[in-house]
Design a protein around this motif. Sequence first.
Motif, short mmCIF file in Angstrom:
data_model
loop_
_atom_site.label_atom_id
_atom_site.label_comp_id
_atom_site.label_asym_id
_atom_site.label_seq_id
_atom_site.Cartn_x
_atom_site.Cartn_y
_atom_site.Cartn_z
N PHE A 99 0.85 -1.19 0.00
CA PHE A 99 0.00 0.00 0.00
C PHE A 99 0.89 1.24 0.00
O PHE A 99 1.84 1.34 0.79
N GLY A 100 0.59 2.18 -0.88
CA GLY A 100 1.30 3.45 -0.90
C GLY A 100 0.75 4.37 0.17
O GLY A 100 -0.46 4.56 0.28
N ILE A 101 1.64 4.95 0.97
CA ILE A 101 1.24 5.79 2.09
C ILE A 101 1.68 7.23 1.84
O ILE A 101 2.83 7.48 1.46
N ASP A 102 0.77 8.18 2.05
CA ASP A 102 1.16 9.59 2.00
C ASP A 102 1.04 10.19 3.40
O ASP A 102 2.02 10.30 4.12
N THR A 103 -0.16 10.55 3.81
CA THR A 103 -0.32 11.16 5.14
C THR A 103 -1.23 10.36 6.06
O THR A 103 -1.30 10.66 7.25
N THR A 104 -1.91 9.35 5.54
CA THR A 104 -2.85 8.56 6.36
C THR A 104 -2.83 7.10 5.94
O THR A 104 -2.33 6.75 4.86
N LEU A 105 -3.40 6.26 6.79
CA LEU A 105 -3.62 4.86 6.46
C LEU A 105 -5.07 4.71 6.00
O LEU A 105 -5.99 5.18 6.67
N ASP A 106 -5.26 4.04 4.88
CA ASP A 106 -6.62 3.78 4.40
C ASP A 106 -7.11 2.49 5.06
O ASP A 106 -7.02 1.40 4.48
N ILE A 107 -7.61 2.63 6.26
CA ILE A 107 -8.01 1.47 7.06
C ILE A 107 -9.11 0.67 6.37
O ILE A 107 -9.09 -0.57 6.36
N ARG A 135 11.03 8.41 2.07
CA ARG A 135 10.39 7.78 3.22
C ARG A 135 9.09 8.52 3.58
O ARG A 135 9.03 9.74 3.50
N PHE A 136 8.07 7.76 3.96
CA PHE A 136 6.88 8.39 4.50
C PHE A 136 7.03 8.52 6.01
O PHE A 136 7.98 8.00 6.60
N ASP A 137 6.11 9.22 6.63
CA ASP A 137 6.16 9.45 8.08
C ASP A 137 5.75 8.19 8.83
O ASP A 137 4.58 7.84 8.88
N GLY A 154 10.66 2.02 1.44
CA GLY A 154 10.69 3.39 0.97
C GLY A 154 11.78 4.23 1.60
O GLY A 154 11.62 4.75 2.69
N GLY A 155 12.91 4.35 0.93
CA GLY A 155 13.97 5.24 1.39
C GLY A 155 14.68 4.81 2.66
O GLY A 155 15.34 5.63 3.32
#
Length: 205
Positions: A99-107, A135-137, A154-155
């Motif tokens: 799963f690609g993550i930006d600022t949230t988890l798509d639960i 890297r994401f947060d 990721g990174g």
Amino acid sequence: MKLKVCGLKDPDNLKMVLGQNPDYIGYIFYEKSPRFIGNRKFNVPQGAKKTGVFVNANFEFIKNKIKSHSLDAVQLHGDESVDLCNGIRSQSVEIIKAFGIDTTLDIELMTTYLKSCDYFLFDTKSRKHGGTGKRFDWSILHFYPFEKPFFISGGIDSIHISEIKKLSAKNPFLHGVDINSKFEIEPGIKNITKIAEFKTLLHDL
């Protein structure tokens, strides 16, 4: 903590990576990736789990690669359906759903895949489907609500060992790390010394 080394495509370099005894090695079957394996095939002794990485490929293509490369695991890095996951699982391989993550988890989305895969993998969201070196947060994963074991990707670099340790302490379902671009001399060619140092640090966690 499991170690997955992804994006291998050179036979001599692969042999040296295998000398570091990773838990998983990744072959990328996505043509747009600079680490695309193409028609290469490798003889790999038992030990590291051979993982095929696919992006929105169809069932027959994945099935053929499982057979031709004797894959132990399949990583689905696109928008693959639950039905496809279930179909591939019938081929007696482990399923890693990325799963690609930006600022949230798509639960809500992740919930639909809980029964159709063995592991989740969280990577930085990108149109390239991975390989960004970014890297994401990871603090987002403090809110991970499932008991499904997962990999982070990721990174990741050696400088992140202390953060990996902190995340592992907060979330016991962190199963492993997936390293790639930060451990390369060039796309698909890994820096063996750097992998060896990272593995030592990782196993000291």
